[in-house]
Design a protein around this motif. Structure first.
Motif, PDB file in Angstrom:
ATOM      1  N   ALA A  24       0.829  -1.198   0.000  1.00 46.55           N
ATOM      2  CA  ALA A  24       0.000   0.000   0.000  1.00 46.55           C
ATOM      3  C   ALA A  24       0.866   1.252   0.000  1.00 46.55           C
ATOM      4  O   ALA A  24       1.914   1.299   0.649  1.00 46.55           O
ATOM      5  CB  ALA A  24      -0.921   0.006   1.216  1.00 46.55           C
ATOM      6  N   THR A  28      -1.758   6.053   3.776  1.00 44.93           N
ATOM      7  CA  THR A  28      -1.707   4.818   4.569  1.00 44.93           C
ATOM      8  C   THR A  28      -1.558   5.132   6.047  1.00 44.93           C
ATOM      9  O   THR A  28      -0.883   4.429   6.777  1.00 44.93           O
ATOM     10  CB  THR A  28      -0.535   3.944   4.107  1.00 44.93           C
ATOM     11  N   TYR A  32      -6.382   2.248   8.842  1.00 44.12           N
ATOM     12  CA  TYR A  32      -6.867   1.595   7.640  1.00 44.12           C
ATOM     13  C   TYR A  32      -6.934   0.083   7.822  1.00 44.12           C
ATOM     14  O   TYR A  32      -5.959  -0.562   8.156  1.00 44.12           O
ATOM     15  CB  TYR A  32      -5.988   1.930   6.433  1.00 44.12           C
ATOM     16  N   MET A  34      -7.612  -3.648   6.019  1.00 46.01           N
ATOM     17  CA  MET A  34      -7.237  -4.234   4.734  1.00 46.01           C
ATOM     18  C   MET A  34      -7.981  -5.549   4.535  1.00 46.01           C
ATOM     19  O   MET A  34      -8.414  -6.182   5.498  1.00 46.01           O
ATOM     20  CB  MET A  34      -5.729  -4.499   4.688  1.00 46.01           C
ATOM     21  N   TRP A  53      -6.626  -2.565  11.511  1.00 47.89           N
ATOM     22  CA  TRP A  53      -5.341  -1.863  11.526  1.00 47.89           C
ATOM     23  C   TRP A  53      -4.383  -2.499  12.536  1.00 47.89           C
ATOM     24  O   TRP A  53      -3.217  -2.715  12.247  1.00 47.89           O
ATOM     25  CB  TRP A  53      -5.556  -0.391  11.869  1.00 47.89           C
ATOM     26  N   SER A  98      -8.785  -1.859   0.653  1.00 50.05           N
ATOM     27  CA  SER A  98      -8.504  -1.054   1.839  1.00 50.05           C
ATOM     28  C   SER A  98      -9.660  -0.107   2.115  1.00 50.05           C
ATOM     29  O   SER A  98     -10.327   0.366   1.186  1.00 50.05           O
ATOM     30  CB  SER A  98      -7.212  -0.252   1.626  1.00 50.05           C
TER      31      SER A  98
END
Length: 123
Positions: A24, A28, A32, A34, A53, A98
């Motif tokens: 990523a 970022t 975040y 994923m 996260w 994301s």
């Protein structure tokens, strides 16, 4: 906006393993979540796994539980999908995703997508 680039796909025999990586870049910052999705030929995109996260919360599709493991390295801005005991039905294009909200990923509506990497499992 977060840019996502997947790697690690390929051709493997049934029972084998692969490790996918998503790198990523861009926005970022912390927070975040994923995830990974896949789209098999002729089928709709399917949720595979997601991770918060912190890495403390993970979700998996029933079809991959016990075989796939999602993990992340926040210092490197990467997320991984370790896929073991692969089956021919795992054949698909795998996409990294994301979003600021983990829930949004689990319902299939993340705000950022990668381009995908092909995984082919031969019988």
């Amino acid at each position: 906006q977060v840019q996502l680039v997947e790697s690690g796909g390929g051709l493997v025999q049934a029972g084998g393993f692969l490790r996918l990586t998503c790198a990523a870049s861009g926005r970022t910052g912390s927070g975040y979540a994923m995830g990974w999705f896949r789209r098999a030929p002729g089928k709709e995109r399917q949720f595979v796994a997601a991770i918060s996260w912190s890495g403390l919360t993970t979700y998996y599709a029933d079809s991959v539980k016990g075989r796939f493991t999602i993990s992340r390295n926040n210092t490197k801005n990467t997320v991984h999908l370790q896929m073991n005991s692969l089956k021919p039905e795992d054949t698909a294009v795998y996409y990294c995703a994301s979003d600021s909200q983990l829930y949004t990923i689990t319902v299939g509506k993340p705000d950022s997508w990668g381009q995908g990497t092909q995984v082919t499992v031969s019988s």
